[in-house]
Design an enzyme around this catalytic site. Sequence first.
Site, PDB file in Angstrom:
ATOM      1  N   HIS A   1       0.851  -1.202   0.000  1.00  0.00           N
ATOM      2  CA  HIS A   1       0.000   0.000   0.000  1.00  0.00           C
ATOM      3  C   HIS A   1       0.885   1.252   0.000  1.00  0.00           C
ATOM      4  O   HIS A   1       1.885   1.309   0.714  1.00  0.00           O
ATOM      5  CB  HIS A   1      -0.912  -0.006   1.244  1.00  0.00           C
ATOM      6  CG  HIS A   1      -1.953   1.062   1.210  1.00  0.00           C
ATOM      7  ND1 HIS A   1      -1.698   2.358   1.571  1.00  0.00           N
ATOM      8  CD2 HIS A   1      -3.262   1.026   0.829  1.00  0.00           C
ATOM      9  CE1 HIS A   1      -2.799   3.078   1.427  1.00  0.00           C
ATOM     10  NE2 HIS A   1      -3.770   2.282   0.981  1.00  0.00           N
TER      11      HIS A   1
ATOM     12  N   THR B   1      -2.900   3.537   8.828  1.00  0.00           N
ATOM     13  CA  THR B   1      -4.082   4.229   9.414  1.00  0.00           C
ATOM     14  C   THR B   1      -5.385   3.502   9.113  1.00  0.00           C
ATOM     15  O   THR B   1      -6.341   3.592   9.879  1.00  0.00           O
ATOM     16  CB  THR B   1      -4.191   5.672   8.876  1.00  0.00           C
ATOM     17  OG1 THR B   1      -4.223   5.634   7.461  1.00  0.00           O
ATOM     18  CG2 THR B   1      -3.058   6.537   9.355  1.00  0.00           C
TER      19      THR B   1
ATOM     20  N   GLU C   1       0.601   4.087   1.388  1.00  0.00           N
ATOM     21  CA  GLU C   1       0.824   4.707   2.705  1.00  0.00           C
ATOM     22  C   GLU C   1       1.947   3.978   3.441  1.00  0.00           C
ATOM     23  O   GLU C   1       2.828   4.597   4.047  1.00  0.00           O
ATOM     24  CB  GLU C   1      -0.461   4.662   3.548  1.00  0.00           C
ATOM     25  CG  GLU C   1      -0.289   5.323   4.905  1.00  0.00           C
ATOM     26  CD  GLU C   1      -1.452   5.049   5.861  1.00  0.00           C
ATOM     27  OE1 GLU C   1      -2.612   5.014   5.421  1.00  0.00           O
ATOM     28  OE2 GLU C   1      -1.180   4.865   7.065  1.00  0.00           O
TER      29      GLU C   1
HETATM   30 FE1  F3S Z   1      -6.080  10.689   7.258  1.00  0.00          FE
HETATM   31 FE2  F3S Z   1      -7.635   8.992   8.501  1.00  0.00          FE
HETATM   32 FE3  F3S Z   1      -8.242   9.826   6.165  1.00  0.00          FE
HETATM   33  S1  F3S Z   1      -5.467   8.967   8.385  1.00  0.00           S
HETATM   34  S2  F3S Z   1      -6.370  10.275   5.155  1.00  0.00           S
HETATM   35  S3  F3S Z   1      -8.114  11.071   8.020  1.00  0.00           S
HETATM   36  S4  F3S Z   1      -8.524   7.815   6.931  1.00  0.00           S
END
Ligand code: F3S
Length: 679
Positions: A127, A181, A129
């Site tokens: 991924h 996340t 991220e």
């Molecule tokens: Fe940030 Fe949570 Fe969205 S980490 S990009 S707010 S899913």
Amino acid sequence: MNRTVTVAKTAGFCFGVDRAVKIAFETAEKGTDRKIYTLGPLIHNPSVVADLEKKGITVINSPSEAEPGDTVIIRSHGVGRSVYEELEKRGVTIVDATCPFVTKIHKLVAERTAAGDLVLIAGDKDHPEVQGILGWTESSADCDKSGKGEAKVFPNCVELVKLLRNNCEKSKKGVAILSQTTYNIGMWNQCIGVVSEFSGITVYDTICTATEKRQSEAGDLSRKCDTMLIIGGRSSSNTRKLYDICSADSRCYLIENSEELKDIDFSTAKSVGISAGASTPAYIIEEVKKDMTEILSNEEEFNFEEAIEQSLKKIYTGKRVSGVVTAVNSTEVIVDIGTKHTGYIPLSELSNDPNAKPEDVVKVGDTIDVIVTKLNDVEGIAMLSKKQVDAQKGYDDVKKAYETGEVLTGTVTNIIKGGVIVTCNGMRVFVPASQTGIRNADSMDSILKKEVRFKIIELNEQRKRAVGSIRKVTAEERAQRKEAFFENAEVGQTILGEVKSITDYGVFVDVGGVDGLVRRMDLTWARIKHPSDVVSVGDHIEVTIKDIDKETGKVSLVYKKTEDNPWVIFEKNYSVGQTVEVKIVSITGFGAFAQIIPGIDGLIHISQIANQRVANVSDFLSVGDVVTAKITDCDIANKRVSLSIRALLPDGDYRPVKETAPVEEAPAEEAAPEEATEE
Ligand code: F3S
């Protein structure tokens, strides 16, 4: 059969994606003569990527594709440190839209690996991220080869256990565990469960709560509905996770847009739940909801007349239409305007009050009037403005008030050069300083943000501008009250009034549109230096009408009360023959005046001071002396009281003469009365 469609509240853009999309559109808005790129698709949503392309923002997959001077937007997933370095080296302008939650993980990984620790990341190693997070791994200068800080990715708790065992057996490194996340919350909890078997491990909970809430609500919804629709890009990991969660409890479909609904058989669906990945814009969710509702109702009953009406309902830019609010969020309000279009009111077009919160202006289910400001038939979007309708309504109200002389109510929103602005139903009305009713221009602050009543005194229909007057309303109201006062007021009537001004000769009191005068002598029974000793401006006092002159409009008032009249008090409490203690207040050639009670002074005639002959009063009495005397006479009608010290002295009891008594001579022209008193 009552078939339902329910949209999860947490469906759609999360904070980080919303922020990244806004940053990208703002960057396009600012413009540049060079190219603007996103490094990889900004979000996993083809529609948004296509919209960005229309704004001139295209996708590159490597920093090497950007030329010096170009702009590169880093998407919310973030990238590794080397990517920033390479872009900087190439002279590219970097616009960083990395989600702040992801940036926090970058810092953690950099710190822990720089300290020589092992960082284990729960997530998908491919991924973007996770790739970005791995790119912040640092090697510690203090560590030997075996102790070098590093980061490893594990997909599940089985792999985590293997990694932990391996590390414990082979090295003594500190271990930190964190996650991508968007990692599955259930799997993360399993991982945390096994970590307790090992020592020296620090766990960082880095799952984004937006994801957690979205997953949990989608899971709940899938247990209540027989069919679930998950909207989002097929390559979006958080969308796939939602799909996995919901598939466990319902018939679940992953779609990218409403077009794909036609390929699904909903004939057995009774309740359809909808959730969407973090990259799905609100308008796509709204379209799916709308089409899904139509599919279910069409299958139930095809309403031919309604279909014709729907197809005939035409809208165009500038048209005023009615719609029903279907969603309210912090940036926009979605309105069903009864056509195929999805209607959006951006925050800036919702209200004239820049501080108003959308939820305070409208709520779901409200029917509102809006003006179509932009139409996109291809995408089925109608941009709307409520503010313009409000302003139009405000103007209509102002125009009507100008014609009828109606009094309007508005709020003073600004102080400007030469006057104030009063906002009334979204319309701004200028009130010149001279029409505010405030004499001192510096005091204009006193009405700022206050509600005022005003009349329109000028209207420019071409420019849709209006001039108002607050003073006109107050003057007219005062005139009405004045008229009512003279109609109803009677001499002897007791009324409440407000002290407006104080002069040397008396006090002016507003008794309802009329300023009546209380003369100094009618203010109090006591001796005063100035009327301000008795009342102050702004005091509310009870006054009695003494005289009314309707011709001149003059009103005389009395403030002092009969029951406070010292002669009334004296008559009630004192009588001839009574012995009293009195205080000498003045000395004259013919005797001395002594205060019996405040407001009543009796005369001690020179012949009544002592048994012997008195040549000078001051030989025996001084101002301030307190003496015992007998009331020998009392003439209430003429306000005279006679006192005698001598009457209380036995015969032959002579009073000693004072050695240094101050002498206060009686005025030369004042004749000595037999017995006299001062009021
Ligand atoms: Fe940030 Fe949570 Fe969205 S980490 S990009 S707010 S899913």
